[in-house]
Motif scaffolding. Structure first.
Motif, PDB file in Angstrom:
ATOM      1  N   GLY A 114      13.536 -79.782  31.811  1.00  0.00           N
ATOM      2  CA  GLY A 114      12.534 -79.171  32.678  1.00  0.00           C
ATOM      3  C   GLY A 114      12.978 -77.801  33.135  1.00  0.00           C
ATOM      4  N   GLY A 115      12.005 -76.982  33.529  1.00  0.00           N
ATOM      5  CA  GLY A 115      12.313 -75.635  33.987  1.00  0.00           C
ATOM      6  C   GLY A 115      11.765 -75.342  35.361  1.00  0.00           C
ATOM      7  N   GLY A 116      11.493 -76.411  36.136  1.00  0.00           N
ATOM      8  CA  GLY A 116      10.995 -76.234  37.491  1.00  0.00           C
ATOM      9  C   GLY A 116      12.108 -76.356  38.513  1.00  0.00           C
ATOM     10  N   SER A 148      10.078 -73.542  27.105  1.00  0.00           N
ATOM     11  CA  SER A 148       9.642 -72.156  26.877  1.00  0.00           C
ATOM     12  C   SER A 148      10.716 -71.193  27.358  1.00  0.00           C
ATOM     13  CB  SER A 148       8.329 -71.898  27.612  1.00  0.00           C
ATOM     14  OG  SER A 148       8.552 -71.849  29.014  1.00  0.00           O
ATOM     15  N   ASP A 149      10.391 -69.889  27.305  1.00  0.00           N
ATOM     16  CA  ASP A 149      11.349 -68.897  27.782  1.00  0.00           C
ATOM     17  C   ASP A 149      11.108 -68.506  29.235  1.00  0.00           C
ATOM     18  OD1 ASP A 149       9.024 -67.463  27.573  1.00  0.00           O
ATOM     19  OD2 ASP A 149       9.860 -65.850  26.338  1.00  0.00           O
ATOM     20  N   ARG A 150      10.201 -69.201  29.918  1.00  0.00           N
ATOM     21  CA  ARG A 150       9.874 -68.904  31.316  1.00  0.00           C
ATOM     22  C   ARG A 150      10.171 -70.134  32.164  1.00  0.00           C
ATOM     23  NH1 ARG A 150       5.683 -65.907  34.176  1.00  0.00           N
ATOM     24  NH2 ARG A 150       6.216 -66.151  36.397  1.00  0.00           N
ATOM     25  N   VAL A 151      10.940 -69.932  33.218  1.00  0.00           N
ATOM     26  CA  VAL A 151      11.255 -71.026  34.130  1.00  0.00           C
ATOM     27  C   VAL A 151      10.752 -70.677  35.533  1.00  0.00           C
ATOM     28  CG1 VAL A 151      13.319 -71.647  32.813  1.00  0.00           C
ATOM     29  CG2 VAL A 151      13.530 -70.086  34.763  1.00  0.00           C
ATOM     30  N   LEU A 152      10.683 -71.677  36.388  1.00  0.00           N
ATOM     31  CA  LEU A 152      10.366 -71.468  37.810  1.00  0.00           C
ATOM     32  C   LEU A 152       9.151 -70.553  37.978  1.00  0.00           C
ATOM     33  CD1 LEU A 152      14.076 -71.037  38.890  1.00  0.00           C
ATOM     34  CD2 LEU A 152      12.634 -72.995  39.425  1.00  0.00           C
ATOM     35  N   ARG A 153       8.030 -70.988  37.432  1.00  0.00           N
ATOM     36  CA  ARG A 153       6.829 -70.146  37.376  1.00  0.00           C
ATOM     37  C   ARG A 153       6.236 -69.823  38.738  1.00  0.00           C
ATOM     38  NH1 ARG A 153       4.792 -69.510  32.203  1.00  0.00           N
ATOM     39  NH2 ARG A 153       5.936 -70.685  30.627  1.00  0.00           N
ATOM     40  N   MET A 159      11.582 -61.894  37.502  1.00  0.00           N
ATOM     41  CA  MET A 159      12.839 -61.149  37.406  1.00  0.00           C
ATOM     42  C   MET A 159      13.959 -61.865  38.142  1.00  0.00           C
ATOM     43  SD  MET A 159      11.717 -57.169  37.773  1.00  0.00           S
ATOM     44  CE  MET A 159      10.505 -56.428  36.659  1.00  0.00           C
ATOM     45  N   LEU A 160      13.649 -62.400  39.316  1.00  0.00           N
ATOM     46  CA  LEU A 160      14.666 -63.116  40.071  1.00  0.00           C
ATOM     47  C   LEU A 160      14.979 -64.459  39.425  1.00  0.00           C
ATOM     48  CD1 LEU A 160      13.662 -62.348  43.772  1.00  0.00           C
ATOM     49  CD2 LEU A 160      15.088 -61.040  42.186  1.00  0.00           C
ATOM     50  N   ALA A 161      13.971 -65.071  38.784  1.00  0.00           N
ATOM     51  CA  ALA A 161      14.222 -66.310  38.041  1.00  0.00           C
ATOM     52  C   ALA A 161      15.193 -66.054  36.888  1.00  0.00           C
ATOM     53  CB  ALA A 161      12.911 -66.897  37.523  1.00  0.00           C
ATOM     54  N   ASP A 162      15.036 -64.895  36.230  1.00  0.00           N
ATOM     55  CA  ASP A 162      15.977 -64.529  35.167  1.00  0.00           C
ATOM     56  C   ASP A 162      17.379 -64.318  35.736  1.00  0.00           C
ATOM     57  OD1 ASP A 162      14.043 -64.693  33.226  1.00  0.00           O
ATOM     58  OD2 ASP A 162      13.655 -62.536  33.131  1.00  0.00           O
ATOM     59  N   ASP A 163      17.467 -63.712  36.923  1.00  0.00           N
ATOM     60  CA  ASP A 163      18.768 -63.572  37.584  1.00  0.00           C
ATOM     61  C   ASP A 163      19.399 -64.936  37.838  1.00  0.00           C
ATOM     62  OD1 ASP A 163      18.527 -60.828  37.646  1.00  0.00           O
ATOM     63  OD2 ASP A 163      18.089 -60.691  39.792  1.00  0.00           O
ATOM     64  N   LEU A 164      18.569 -65.892  38.252  1.00  0.00           N
ATOM     65  CA  LEU A 164      19.089 -67.231  38.531  1.00  0.00           C
ATOM     66  C   LEU A 164      19.588 -67.907  37.248  1.00  0.00           C
ATOM     67  CD1 LEU A 164      19.679 -69.523  40.460  1.00  0.00           C
ATOM     68  CD2 LEU A 164      17.291 -70.256  40.227  1.00  0.00           C
ATOM     69  N   ILE A 165      18.905 -67.660  36.141  1.00  0.00           N
ATOM     70  CA  ILE A 165      19.392 -68.194  34.862  1.00  0.00           C
ATOM     71  C   ILE A 165      20.787 -67.637  34.569  1.00  0.00           C
ATOM     72  CG2 ILE A 165      19.060 -68.161  32.369  1.00  0.00           C
ATOM     73  CD1 ILE A 165      16.047 -68.200  32.875  1.00  0.00           C
ATOM     74  N   ARG A 166      20.953 -66.329  34.763  1.00  0.00           N
ATOM     75  CA  ARG A 166      22.262 -65.717  34.509  1.00  0.00           C
ATOM     76  C   ARG A 166      23.321 -66.266  35.465  1.00  0.00           C
ATOM     77  NH1 ARG A 166      18.876 -61.334  33.103  1.00  0.00           N
ATOM     78  NH2 ARG A 166      18.656 -60.634  35.257  1.00  0.00           N
ATOM     79  N   ALA A 167      22.941 -66.439  36.734  1.00  0.00           N
ATOM     80  CA  ALA A 167      23.882 -66.997  37.715  1.00  0.00           C
ATOM     81  C   ALA A 167      24.272 -68.418  37.335  1.00  0.00           C
ATOM     82  CB  ALA A 167      23.251 -66.973  39.107  1.00  0.00           C
ATOM     83  N   SER A 168      23.307 -69.192  36.845  1.00  0.00           N
ATOM     84  CA  SER A 168      23.575 -70.572  36.433  1.00  0.00           C
ATOM     85  C   SER A 168      24.524 -70.611  35.251  1.00  0.00           C
ATOM     86  CB  SER A 168      22.252 -71.273  36.075  1.00  0.00           C
ATOM     87  OG  SER A 168      21.345 -71.270  37.159  1.00  0.00           O
ATOM     88  N   ARG A 169      24.279 -69.748  34.286  1.00  0.00           N
ATOM     89  CA  ARG A 169      25.154 -69.701  33.107  1.00  0.00           C
ATOM     90  C   ARG A 169      26.549 -69.229  33.470  1.00  0.00           C
ATOM     91  NH1 ARG A 169      20.518 -67.098  29.095  1.00  0.00           N
ATOM     92  NH2 ARG A 169      19.694 -69.100  28.310  1.00  0.00           N
ATOM     93  N   ASP A 170      26.641 -68.288  34.422  1.00  0.00           N
ATOM     94  CA  ASP A 170      27.946 -67.757  34.803  1.00  0.00           C
ATOM     95  C   ASP A 170      28.856 -68.829  35.391  1.00  0.00           C
ATOM     96  OD1 ASP A 170      27.409 -65.235  33.913  1.00  0.00           O
ATOM     97  OD2 ASP A 170      27.266 -64.301  35.900  1.00  0.00           O
ATOM     98  N   ILE A 171      28.267 -69.813  36.089  1.00  0.00           N
ATOM     99  CA  ILE A 171      29.108 -70.856  36.683  1.00  0.00           C
ATOM    100  C   ILE A 171      29.348 -72.009  35.715  1.00  0.00           C
ATOM    101  CG2 ILE A 171      28.458 -70.282  39.047  1.00  0.00           C
ATOM    102  CD1 ILE A 171      26.569 -72.689  39.030  1.00  0.00           C
ATOM    103  N   GLY A 172      28.703 -71.961  34.535  1.00  0.00           N
ATOM    104  CA  GLY A 172      28.991 -72.965  33.521  1.00  0.00           C
ATOM    105  C   GLY A 172      27.865 -73.918  33.188  1.00  0.00           C
ATOM    106  N   ILE A 173      26.690 -73.728  33.750  1.00  0.00           N
ATOM    107  CA  ILE A 173      25.537 -74.559  33.390  1.00  0.00           C
ATOM    108  C   ILE A 173      24.963 -74.033  32.080  1.00  0.00           C
ATOM    109  CG2 ILE A 173      23.220 -75.316  34.052  1.00  0.00           C
ATOM    110  CD1 ILE A 173      24.071 -75.072  36.972  1.00  0.00           C
TER     111      ILE A 173
END
Length: 446
Positions: free
Chosen positions: A171-173, A196-201, A206-220
């Protein structure tokens, strides 16, 4: 046949927002709850999630400060944290039922179904009332792929006795992201799959994309464009096949379907009451009345309007009560209702998204602020913090505000206050804010 002035179906926050004030007004009220009094938010949603998040928050803050004067490590004892969580959850059903009884509300535990527009049946009881209010909320949506029928859902995560070594969320919500962050900070290896390529609709993209990067940075391990093809039980674990052209197998000890929730109306027999409904729930007008049967109201997540949030259920309940006591006296005001995704960092928003403002043809500017460079975030060594505020200079107003970062869930309330109460932009700019606080930064955000 037992007769009442009002029958409320559902004993959660929406049902309580209707039943309690009507009982206080002297109406004879019955409440029917299918599962446990208290509802999803305090039992299987907001409250247990936030208690579990407390440990994750502490771990996140400590991890951010490593190398800046803080040493050592912090670990979450999941069993102890779950016991602490249950201390909040377990007393709720009996306390809620007792509180309703104290107000003179008759409570029934069991699944209700309409017999006709004014009669419902629960267990061996038939109840009748001039007005019936449906407040049954949502239930997890099934994942329509082979093998997914028996998958655990968010309810199961919030009551786990032990933490899986590998956890997978589909899920992406906000539910998928929140649970993924809790699991990660508690020590799981976490994968999140979104179709899809869009989460947290609901939130600024833009901030949702930041959160994806933050999530990946910590190892998710966040995987986008990864629709699930099949789910298979492998021994004590799960195998999820996902992807477009060349699907990949993802193995996990626990996999959770977090793809959304649907109105819990299948067993209500709404046709017998002449109540119109659809995929979004019971069709209602702005007085929370059924559009096809004015003697039936729908409040909270089961209604086909308003965001699925507890505060929305509350204001919808207030509107329904006002109209039951004095027909056509009130309508719902959905202005300035904030939403928060309780990840680490949290993501929050209120008012219009940029794309919504453009679709309406509004004239506005977007003021973007790098909060990570501001003192209140920099002192905590927070790398991901940003705000985007939609400003209508000529109208002297804020159209929307969107914040990612530490304390976003509290700061968004300031913007909700301004938008809902139509506080002029110039008055916000004139406000003196306490320093050094996160709120002080508002003067630079507007």
């Amino acid at each position: 046949m037992k007769e009442y002035d009002v029958i409320v179906l559902g004993g959660g926050p929406a049902g309580g927002a209707v039943a309690a004030p009507l009982a206080d007004a002297g109406r004879r009220v019955a409440m029917i709850e299918a599962d446990a009094f208290g509802g999803v938010c305090p039992l299987r949603g907001c409250n247990p999630k936030k208690v579990l998040l407390a440990g994750a928050e502490a771990a996140h803050m400590a991890g951010s400060m490593l190398g800046t004067g803080l040493t050592g490590s912090m670990a979450i004892d999941w069993s102890a944290l779950m016991r602490f969580t249950r201390s909040f959850v377990d007393p709720v059903p009996e306390r809620a039922r007792a509180a309703y009884a104290d107000k003179g509300i008759d409570t029934f535990l069991g699944r209700a179904a309409f017999v006709d527009p004014h009669v419902v049946e629960v267990q061996d009881n038939r109840l009748t009332a001039k007005v019936i209010c449906v407040c049954v909320g949502l239930e997890p949506s099934p994942l329509p792929v082979p093998g997914a029928e028996a998958m655990p859902v968010s309810d199961d995560f919030l009551s786990m006795e032990s933490l899986p070594r590998r956890a997978l969320f589909i899920g992406g919500g906000f539910i998928a992201f929140e649970l993924a962050h809790i699991a990660h900070h508690a020590g799981s290896e976490v994968t999140l799959l979104n179709r899809s390529d869009r989460v947290l609709r609901r939130f600024d993209p833009m901030l949702a994309d930041d959160l994806i990067r933050a999530s990946r940075d910590i190892g998710i391990d966040v995987r986008l464009d990864a629709p699930v093809r099949s789910v298979e039980r492998i021994g004590e674990g799960w195998r999820v096949r996902a992807g477009n052209n060349v699907p990949i197998d993802f193995d996990a000890d626990m996999a959770f379907n977090c793809t959304g929730r649907r109105p819990a109306i299948d067993r209500l027999n709404l046709d017998a009451a002449g109540v119109e409904f659809g995929p979004l729930g019971i069709a209602v007008n702005n007085r929370m009345q059924s559009v096809s049967n004015p003697h039936v109201y729908a409040v909270g997540d089961v209604a086909d309007q308003g965001a699925a949030l507890t505060p929305v259920a509350t204001i919808q309940g207030q509107t329904a009560v006002a109209n039951i006591l004095n027909p056509s006296s009130a309508t719902v005001n959905y202005s300035g209702i904030p939403s928060v995704c309780f990840t680490l960092p949290p993501l929050a928003g209120v008012g219009l998204l940029e794309e919504e403002a453009r679709e309406r043809g509004l004239s506005f500017t977007v003021r973007e602020t790098d909060l990570s460079a501001a003192f209140s975030w920099k002192r905590l060594n927070q790398s991901y913090a940003r705000a985007r505020v939609l400003i209508d200079e000529s109208g002297d107003r804020i159209l929307g505000a969107h914040i990612l970062g530490h304390n976003a869930e509290e700061m968004i309330n300031l913007f909700a206050l301004a938008i809902r109460n139509e506080i002029p932009l110039s008055r916000l700019r004139d406000t003196v804010w306490a320093y050094p606080t996160c709120g002080y930064q508002v003067k630079y955000m507007v």
